[in-house]
Design a protein around this motif. Structure first.
Motif, short mmCIF file in Angstrom:
data_model
loop_
_atom_site.label_atom_id
_atom_site.label_comp_id
_atom_site.label_asym_id
_atom_site.label_seq_id
_atom_site.Cartn_x
_atom_site.Cartn_y
_atom_site.Cartn_z
N ASP A 120 0.82 -1.22 0.00
CA ASP A 120 0.00 0.00 0.00
C ASP A 120 0.86 1.27 0.00
O ASP A 120 0.53 2.24 0.67
CB ASP A 120 -0.95 -0.01 1.21
N ARG B 263 1.78 -4.27 6.62
CA ARG B 263 1.41 -3.17 5.71
C ARG B 263 2.67 -2.41 5.34
O ARG B 263 3.39 -1.94 6.22
CB ARG B 263 0.46 -2.22 6.42
N ARG C 195 -6.59 1.84 -0.34
CA ARG C 195 -7.63 2.24 0.61
C ARG C 195 -7.77 1.19 1.71
O ARG C 195 -7.71 0.00 1.47
CB ARG C 195 -8.97 2.43 -0.11
N GLU C 196 -7.96 1.71 2.92
CA GLU C 196 -8.08 0.82 4.07
C GLU C 196 -9.32 -0.09 3.94
O GLU C 196 -9.29 -1.25 4.33
CB GLU C 196 -8.14 1.67 5.36
N ASP C 197 -10.39 0.44 3.38
CA ASP C 197 -11.58 -0.42 3.25
C ASP C 197 -11.35 -1.56 2.25
O ASP C 197 -11.89 -2.66 2.41
CB ASP C 197 -12.84 0.40 2.91
#
Ligand code: GLU
Length: 452
Positions: free
Chosen positions: A44, A74, A51-53
């Motif tokens: 990421d 991450r 995006r976190e979602d």
């Protein structure tokens, strides 16, 4: 072989599809089969598109497939490691600043093409003097940073494709760091694979060129032999031949789940498609892992056909023993002594799991039998001839043998009105198994045309 460490490294820029699931499963099942560790790593570093979602949704999809990572990372939280690696590469003269704008690079590419040359970056920035760089910076230009390739033949023994090689001389020095200081995928991936001691990278064959670059990077940072092993699997295309994309949401795992496709069938399909074995249902991920053989994966593009997956999903359900279904049945109040014989009676007729509840209503709830005026006499006689409780697996044959005798009917004329009255359906599971579950009281009422 020491315990392997593998990883699945999606960028959280969309919902994962069956092709991504293929990569995830090949890695996690490989770890399972060889008692290794499986890391989930979110690539990421692209703050704009990540995006976190999406990351959360990917975790949900993987969990639904039965994939449980041993470790989740991450990249956005690991920048200091990449910074340290960049410092070392700069010190070794392997990372150099470039100032061309996107338009300037595009112009160079066009020119090269017009001259029939490959569109490889010409390393013009390497020739800049300190003064020239300072002048560019004074104009407000910020550098992006390229990795200086060795321009050699990079070889690796691919676990799927066999002996492989790429001439890095035919590649542009890859940009590792953007002008805004953010990292592209190439360097963080190598730094993390080194840091996590990843021993095998299983990924799509769209990464073959990256592999050559990354092997050079592994060696620049970790010394000769620092690179893990690689296995590049073929990519899935839709039945119409298009590639799958995370961005379009084509054949997303979430979409398949909502359509009622069994997770285990998605997993089996994702792994078996494009292998030499035909698609076949499995009883567990463990079984799928034990059957995994990377060398058996085909190298040609594999076509994914939704109809084939749906058929595999139904066959997967048909093979589930009661234990495999118990919790999901209980979640819908299918419990008690009837639950197991019920499951065994109806599983072979399910297309999707939710169909099971229609059959539960047939044995445990109320149905309105369709009207069969022409059959009312026969059905009334059948009701009168029902054997006494308890009904068991032999009741159906004893009862219908007696009815055959008394009515002179046989075949469809004998069975069809009974099935319709007892279940309200034209077809379905064996009535020998259903009748004891329906019970005498309900059966008798339905045969007399009553809602019961
Ligand atoms: N983030 C990369 C991708 O999604 C990972 C590739 C790799 O496995 O190294 O394609």
């Amino acid at each position: 072989m020491p315990h392997p460490i593998v990883r699945f490294a999606p960028s959280p820029t969309g919902a994962i599809h069956i092709g991504n699931a293929r990569t995830a499963l090949l890695n996690c099942l490989y770890a399972e089969k060889h008692h290794g560790d499986f890391i989930l790593r979110f690539d990421d570093t692209d703050a704009e598109r990540s995006r976190e979602d999406y990351a959360a949704a990917i975790e949900v999809d993987l969990a639904w497939l039965g994939i449980v990572p041993d470790l989740t990372l991450r990249q956005s939280a690991r920048t200091s490691l990449y910074d340290a690696a960049a410092v070392r590469l700069r010190a070794a003269g392997r990372l150099y600043p470039c100032y061309e704008t996107a338009e300037e690079l595009e112009r160079k590419r066009r020119l090269q093409q017009a001259r029939g040359r490959p569109p490889v970056y010409d390393r013009a920035a390497l020739a800049l003097s300190a003064q020239e760089r300072a002048a560019l910076e004074a104009q407000g230009r910020r550098p992006h940073w390229r990795f200086l390739l060795d321009r050699k033949t990079v070889r690796w023994d691919d676990l799927i494709r066999g002996a492989s090689h790429v001439e890095t001389g035919s590649l542009s020095d890859p940009v590792l760091i953007r002008a805004d200081g953010s990292y592209l995928y190439t360097l963080p991936s190598v730094v993390d694979d080194l840091d996590c001691k990843v021993s095998l990278v299983i990924r799509g064959e769209d990464h073959v060129a990256n592999t050559a670059v990354q092997i050079e990077l592994f060696e620049a940072l970790g010394g000769e032999g620092a690179a893990p092993r690689f296995a590049h699997h073929n990519l899935l295309a839709s039945a119409s031949g298009e590639g799958l994309s995370k961005r379009t949401g084509a054949l997303s795992i979430g979409g398949l789940r909502e359509a009622g496709v069994e997770a285990l069938a998605v997993a089996a399909c994702a792994v078996q498609i494009g292998s030499s074995a035909a698609l076949h249902p499995v009883a567990s991920l463990r079984q799928l892992a034990s059957e995994l053989d990377l060398a058996q994966l085909s190298r040609s593009q594999a076509r994914f056909d939704l109809a084939e997956l749906e058929a595999l999903s139904a066959r997967t359900l048909h093979g589930f023993d009661f234990e495999a279904a118990r919790e999901r049945l209980a979640a819908h109040d299918v419990v008690g002594a009837k639950a197991e014989p019920f499951w065994l009676a109806v599983r072979g007729n399910l297309r999707v799991f939710l169909d099971v509840f229609d059959w539960w209503r047939v044995v445990e709830g109320e149905i309105a039998p369709p009207e069969q005026p022409a059959e009312s006499e026969f059905l009334a006689a059948a009701a009168a001839a029902l054997p006494p409780e308890p009904l068991d697996a032999t009741s159906w044959s004893a009862w219908t043998a007696a009815l055959k005798e008394s009515s002179g009917r046989k075949g469809r004329a004998l069975f069809h009105p009974l099935r319709l009255a007892l279940t309200g359906r034209e077809d379905g599971p064996e009535l020998a198994a259903l009748l004891p579950l329906i019970g005498r009281v309900r059966a008798s009422a339905r045969l007399r045309g009553r809602v019961a």
